[in-house]
Design a protein around this motif. Structure first.
Motif: not given
Length: 317
Positions: A201-205, A217-220
């Motif tokens: 979950n942390n790696n995703l952002m 994708a970051l804004l979504g």
């Protein structure tokens, strides 16, 4: 933050290298999700506050960047398999529909009505990996935007950072929650004990935040986060009150109930809507980012609940 213990051959190679002076080295492929996500987390943290005793010049070392790119490609390939709605001219309402989905397990409902104090402490332990640096990954998007989308993102981030007042920063509020629960509020104190699902979950952002091509994708991701925050945080605050938490302990959650009710509208319409109007070719990326966070959060919640319902800890022993 202290370097964690390795969880496989690649994280072992990276951690062993980082305690030395920067040099060329190579590593193979991760042998598990634990190895993959711990390695990515260790590499990403070099772009945040770094690791104790690690030379800062490692941040941009070609060997590490090459390895990170290879691991990111593996992670992103998995994410790209997730079903995403068709691109639309009305991204804000598409986000509203996505975040109304209720197919995942209700961790917030379990915490509100059934969780023990120890289970709530575990929940806070998982969340500490993000909440002690809350807002930082999304801030990477600010210099990559312009106009109304940039202004909207800054409006959200200003609240996250407490309007420049230290004790009002959400990062600092969560320290009070951890202290009330008898937990160590040191940044990154629990990286060693959280499972790979929490690290993912942390790696995703971080993946979205560190790549300009993934700014949509970051804004979504941020929009979906804000749009699914109010109800759960109300439940978290009520759960902690049920377990004896005082106003200082619940302030973090209570603040999110009020702030995120406003943020969800700003994020969906002013931020994502304006962004997609300016860069319509990236509308699909916004929906992709939202789908990723919603799916990974559901999978993490399912993992935690499955462990608790089996009478086990959700943390690594």
């Amino acid at each position: 933050m202290k370097l964690p213990s390795p969880r496989g051959p690649v994280s072992d190679a990276v951690i062993a290298a980082l305690v030395q002076a920067p040099h060329d080295f190579s590593a193979g492929d991760p042998d598990s999700d634990d190895d993959l996500h711990l390695t990515l987390f260790v590499l990403y943290e070099l772009h945040y506050r770094g690791w104790d005793g690690v030379d800062d010049t490692w941040e941009w070392h070609p060997a590490l960047l090459g390895l990170r790119a290879r691991l990111e490609a593996r992670f992103e390939a998995i994410l790209r398999e997730l079903p995403v709605p068709e691109a639309t001219d009305d991204v804000p309402h598409a986000l509203i529909e996505m975040t109304r989905e209720t197919g995942g397990p209700s961790l917030s409902g379990y915490l509100r009505g059934r969780a023990t104090r120890e289970q709530f402490r575990e929940f806070a332990t998982h969340r500490s990996v993000y909440h002690l640096r809350e807002a930082d990954p999304h801030t990477f998007a600010i210099p990559r935007l312009a106009g109304p989308a940039k202004a909207a993102l800054i409006e959200v981030q200003i609240d996250e950072y407490g309007g420049g007042v230290t004790h009002r920063m959400h990062q600092e509020m969560f320290k009070d929650t951890m202290t009330a629960l008898g937990l160590d509020s040191t940044y990154g104190a629990y990286v060693d004990v959280v499972p790979w699902q929490t690290l993912a979950n942390n790696n995703l952002m971080s993946l979205f935040g560190l790549h300009r091509r993934l700014r949509g994708a970051l804004l979504g991701h941020l929009a979906a986060y804000e749009m699914t925050s109010t109800g759960p945080n109300r439940s978290y605050g009520n759960a902690l009150r049920r377990l004896g938490g005082d106003a200082a302990a619940t302030r973090f959650y209570d603040e999110h109930v009020e702030a995120d009710a406003v943020h969800e509208q700003i994020a969906a319409f002013d931020m994502c809507g304006s962004f997609c109007a300016a860069e319509p070719e990236l509308a699909a990326d916004v929906l992709f980012g939202a789908r990723c966070v919603l799916t990974l959060e559901d999978r993490w919640a399912e993992y935690v609940l499955s462990r608790w319902e089996a009478g086990e800890s959700s943390l690594r022993t």
